[in-house]
Every structure is written in C-alpha cells, then in structure tokens.
Design an enzyme around this catalytic site. Sequence first.
Site, PDB file in Angstrom:
ATOM      1  N   ASN A   1     -12.416  -3.113   0.801  1.00 46.30           N
ATOM      2  CA  ASN A   1     -11.474  -3.295   1.695  1.00 46.30           C
ATOM      3  C   ASN A   1     -11.958  -2.541   3.050  1.00 46.30           C
ATOM      4  O   ASN A   1     -12.312  -1.544   3.267  1.00 46.30           O
ATOM      5  CB  ASN A   1     -10.155  -2.377   1.401  1.00 46.30           C
ATOM      6  N   GLU A   2     -12.207  -3.408   4.159  1.00 47.95           N
ATOM      7  CA  GLU A   2     -12.359  -2.974   5.406  1.00 47.95           C
ATOM      8  C   GLU A   2     -13.665  -2.230   5.713  1.00 47.95           C
ATOM      9  O   GLU A   2     -13.784  -1.166   6.326  1.00 47.95           O
ATOM     10  CB  GLU A   2     -11.403  -2.289   6.335  1.00 47.95           C
TER      11      GLU A   2
ATOM     12  N   GLU B   1       0.693  -1.265  -0.149  1.00 42.77           N
ATOM     13  CA  GLU B   1       0.075   0.002  -0.105  1.00 42.77           C
ATOM     14  C   GLU B   1       0.975   1.000  -0.035  1.00 42.77           C
ATOM     15  O   GLU B   1       1.658   1.297   0.724  1.00 42.77           O
ATOM     16  CB  GLU B   1      -1.028   0.091   1.263  1.00 42.77           C
TER      17      GLU B   1
END
Length: 818
Positions: free
Chosen positions: A372-373, A38
């Site tokens: 994502n999350e 990331e």
Amino acid sequence: MLQAPAQAAEDTTDYTIDIDASRPGPAIDDTMYGVFYEDINRAADGGLYAELVQNRSFEYSTADNASYTPMTAWTPTGTGTATAVNDSARLNERNRTYLRLGLDGSAAGTGVVNSGFTTGIAVARGKTYDVSLWARTDQAAGTPLTVELRAADGTALARPLRITARGDRWTKYTATLTATATHTAGRLAVTATGRGTVRLDMVSLFPRDTYKGRPGGLRKDLAEKIAALRPGFVRFPGGCLVNTGSHEGYDAASGWQRKRSYQWKDTVGPVEQRATNANFWGYNQSYGLGYFEYFQFAEDIGATALPVVPALVTGCGQNTATDDPALLRRHIQDTLDLIEFANGPATSVWGAKRAAMGHPAPFGLTHIEVGNEENLPDAFFARFTEFRKAVEAAHPDITVISNSGPDDAGATFDRAWQLNRDAKVAMVDEHYYNSPQWFLENNDRYDTYDRSGPKVFLGEYASQGNTFGNALAEAAFMTGLERNADVVKLASYAPLLANTDSVQWRPDMIWFDTTRSWGSANYETQKLFMTNTGDRVVPSTASATPAGTAPITGAVGLSTWATSAAYDDVTVTGADGKTLFADDFSAGDGRWTKAAGTGSWAVRDGAYVQTDTAAENTLVTAGDPAWQNYDLRVKATKQAGKEGFLIAFGVRDTGNYYWWNLGGWNNTQSAVEKAVGGAKQTLVSTDTKIETGRTYDVRVAVRGRQVTLYLDGAEWGRFTDDKAAEPFRQVVTRDGDDLIVKVVNAQGDAARTTVRLAGVRNVAPTARLTTLSGAPEAVNTADDQPIRPVTSTRDGVGATFTHTFPPHSVTFLRLKAG
C-alpha cells in the site's frame, strides 16, 4: 414522486448530449464500485465493531499512544486495590495484561468503572445488552461480582447483575442487562466483594441488536449504511496501517511486539486469544473485528472481499524496506495460508480454522492486494514479484494486485507503472487525494490508458472536503471512470468511516457519534452511482462549456511549514523588464501582509525571518493581485525545522494561489502546488531536498499560463496550467432495458440540454429522475442533511428532447428505450 418541470432556472447555458445506443461500449463489472475500510478515525473499536467497553482487556500501552496505560478508560472504585498486571497468571500469551483486585472485606467492595469510547456508553431504554467477562478467584467459596450500567453520577441505567466467580482458573461468565433508561454517556461498573484476590480480563458489553443479529458483531446503523451502497467489493484492512509497523514477530520476553505490521493471523480465532496492536493512527486496535469478520461482512452485503497484505516495504510517508529473506518467506506463506483460510476446504489446516469459527463453506476469495502506497518502487516491486510468483503458482485463479505509490503522478508513480507494465501485472492500485479543481480538470485521465495493459484499481480517492461542491467534483470525475470501465475495473472512495470525537483524517464518507450516523454529501453521491451503475457503457458525447484562457494573475508570497527560514532581496519584474516590486527589508516589513495569521515574522539582520518551527503555513503576501507575466526572485535560507521554503505566486487570496514547495513532506520532495478554494493539487514534483544554512537563489517566471522555475540559476521544472475545469459532465449506461443518462452540472448556471437519442426503436414518454442538488457549500450533519436524493418523473421524453439540469446538481435520468 414529484413531477419535474421540463424547464428550469433563468440563467442557463446551452448543451447537447448525443447518445448512440446502437453501438456497445465497455462492459461494466458488477464489482466496479466498492468500499475501502480502514481502522482510522476509530472506525473499528468504538465504531463498526459494536463493543461498548474501551480497553476491555487492559492491553493499552504507551506504544499505542503516549497518554495510554493499561488502566486507560478504567477508574478504580471502593476501598481495596485495582492493579493492571502482566505476569504468569495472565489469560493467555497473547492477552497478557489483566486486572487484579485486592479485596479488603469492606461492604462497598472493590472494582472498576469503564467510561466507554469517546463520550461514553450509549444505551437505549428497553434494549438488551450482552455482558461477558473472564474471571478467577483464590476464594474457595467464590467471589460475588456485581455488574452495573449507570450514569456518571451513579444513576442506575439497568437492574444490577449478580455473578459469582468460582475457581482459581480463568472462566468466562456471560449474562444480559436490559436498559431501564436511555443515556448517551453511560458507564459499566464491575465490583467484587469479600476478601482475597480476584482477577478480571476481557470485560465486554455488546448490544444484542447487531447487524444480522450476530453476537459480538457489528454496529447495526453503520453496517446498514455501508450495505445500502451495494458495494461490489470491500477492500480491507487498510491503508496505511497494513504495512507501517516497526516490528515483526513475537518476543517471548516482552510478549507480542507492539507496532507490528497488520498480520491477519493475529485477528482470527476466539477474540480473547487475539493479540492487540498499536494502530498507525495513534490508538489501540483490539482485532475483535478481524479477518473472519471482514470476510463475513463482505458476504453479508453481497460484496467481494479484497484483503491487502504487507509487502515489507513501508508506505504512507515512511521509506524503509525489510531485507530479511526468512521474514519475506514467512509473509509469503502467511499470504498463501490466508487464501486457504478463505477458500480452502474445511478439511485443510486453515479451512478448518474458518469452519471452527462458524463458516464451513469457502468465502470465494478472487483478489488479493500486496502492499500500500510504497515510496520505494523498485524495493517494493522486487518483493511484490516474490508474492506474485508464489500466489499464482499455487492459486492461478487469484488476481494479485500491485500499486503505484501514494500520488496520481510523479517519479514514484511513473517508475511503479513502468515496472507493472513490463511485468504484465494484472491490476494496479492508484491512490490520490486532490482538490475539486483537479477532479473537474481530469475527467479524461483514463481515456489514454493502454487498453491492453494492467487494469486500474482506484483504491483510494477523494477531493479533500465533505461539501456538496466536493461531491460534485467527484461525481464529474466518476463519469470518466465509467466511460473507461474497460480500464478502471474497481474504484472506492476513501476513507469510509469517521467518529466525530476521534478524527485523524478528513474528509470521510460516513460520520457517526455514539448514537447517530449520517452520510456525507459525498456518500449520497457515491450511493447514487453505486446503486445505478448499469451493465454496459453506451457511447455518448456532450458539448463543452466555453472556457476562457486568462493568464495566471496574482500577488507574491512567502511561507514556511514547521520550519524557520530567512528571505531576502525579493524582486518582481514585469516581462518588459520594469520593476514592479523590490524589498531588501532595510525599511522593515511594512509592505507585507500576514495572510495566514500564524508564525513569528520579523526583520533580522537585514532579512525577513520566520522563527517558529512548529507553525504550519505562515503565509505573508505582497504586491498586486492583478499582476501577470512577471518574474519573482528571492533569496531563501533554511535555518531550522523539518522542511524548506514555500514561495508563492499567482496569489489571489488566502485560498487561491500557487506555491513552490521546496523541501516539503518532511524534506523528502519538492513540488508546485495549486490551491483553489483552499484545496491543493500537485502540478509538478521532484525529489529535491533543502540543506540547512545554505542560501538558495529562487526564481519563478510566469508567462500567460506557463510557469518556469529556476533554482540557483538552473531550470528546476516547468508546467502549463491550461486544463479546463469542465463543470458539465455526463455518461450513459445501459441497465437491462433502461438507459441511464447521468449528468453532473457543477456550476451556478442551469444547463439547458438537448438530448438526441439514436439507435433505439422507441422511447417511453415518461422517464424517472433522481436528483441531488443544493448549495456547493452545503454539508450534511447529524442534525441536518440538506443533500439527499429527490425522485421525480419527467414527461415529454422522445428520441430528441430538451431537459434543463439544475445548477449544482447530479441528475440520473432513467429512460425506457427499446
């Protein structure tokens, strides 16, 4: 190679390991361990992407960072004017801002100097650097440009380079510089002489020596450290930056919107035509490292590319969902186009774009992750379902991965898993960052997962630190991942990279500055597992460390986090009804210790009040650390700020305690957290929120290792903290003809262990050992890496033998067994 002693250490604890090589365990996929990349901690620009010029296209903006302007990292020089301009003379629609130099004919000329990333531009004597820039001039005879590498004091670091810009249309100019000195904080200067106007954009400097020698490529030492892990996959580009943008689409009036969610089409094609974007972590990302480069890097290191696309539901502490059917359809089509970009023939629309970038053959994409999350599981899953249907209809060979939110447990996690199981999703991504204690306690996490349900992708995990003690806890947990290789199909530590001068998140696997890079203790541990995984698990069992059952003991405490709160009528009563402590603050606060040393505590209007709404963890404590089996009662009132109350119990010291975090995480949820050595883990949580100005009656009942919590007289929750933090863990895998006995001993005693091996005809008498050992507080730094593997041999191996594993160690014992 060193000869290892058969016995070690005086303080020992006895164990047994029984291995049955006659029975096959779960197969381990080649992709079991990978890396998660990331753009956080300046992992791309100023990191893995080898560009040495910061803000090369003058696109920095306050949308990226409140302190940014288009001239960030640039300093004007000379007697003319140097102005960042966004008008119709721009390089292209996505690269909108450029530098306009107004020349006045002075001999000194007019120009700019770039300071590079963080501490400057690092160059090495004798190394070659590729310069490129785009320019246009209104002078018919052309405009002379001088490009220089120099120190901050003006000392030359290379022979100046002369370029003549010609024509009033954008033209790219390239050349090379060879450094004549080594310097860690150099500058790149571009100076124009003459009269008129010259425009500059995309001023770039790359080392010639990049990974695989690719022009405009990756920083070699960082790429090599990632490649040395032999990852089975690369998950990219995030992470929180994937789906947390506040805008979508293109606006013709203002140009490309800033703070857009990460969209892969912005990141391919010629670099000068790629849009920049505001990074979720507070800086600008140029997209010079884009999807093509990610695919290419994965291929270069023999890994599977695993891209993540936005689901139009925010995550990472944000809770919004986009209700725009047209936008959803566009993102789904973008995802289908991405698969074509990766796998389509060179004759397809997006396959042709890949081929034009230099890769005619398909990349062979097999997995894609959506989202994502996300904290809104139902909203996320409704959108995920649309992505999944479209991808599986067009590309049934692609595995579409879902996720379970940002935590290892809780309401969001449970609901997300229910939705994924009911829909028979192929794979679910789990994320958690927990204390070392949690990792030692949860080795068996996946033992009870449904073998016929969705497989697990452990996409992000770490134990909140870069000490060897952290790495040991992670290693102990990884033995459980391998034992459950039929459920856990993919796993990656996170994050991967961190620039020491720009850190948004700790811990990280690989650290670097402008000239050096080094692997953390966690890196060395991950590398040992990743390069010695094996093909199949071999069934084995080990004896356990004798565990005590002491009750929770400790004092009590009060704290706040970015909040002003008032506390009153604190009482602690023993299980026998006797009062251990009572304070209504009528006599001041003399019985309390300011443990954290922060905040502004004072007795006001008969209550104990903390008034600083910026201070974090303002812990004050009272009582006896030996207290056990008691009730804590307190009245609490939030006065102002972002969160609620922190009511502590079982306080041993400032790093070891429990607290009931009511209205935590910006007043989005409440939980009980346990801190061990300063690292916290969540034991129980709900979505309880705290109202400002309301007085709450809080009660915590501690009985042995069971705790029951009451809010305004009603039971809020309960837990029993009785999991054993087992320090001795092992797993055995087969690698061809070898058996690899992997043992983690995360304690101060040596582990004298009898190994009994069944189901083999013979065992070679000499085994190969690889050991990581050291003090649990040891940390690898740029100047000292105490945690490194040591290889040795071990004689006397047979069907039964005894080996003593050192304290605080990870040992891989490779046996030749027929």
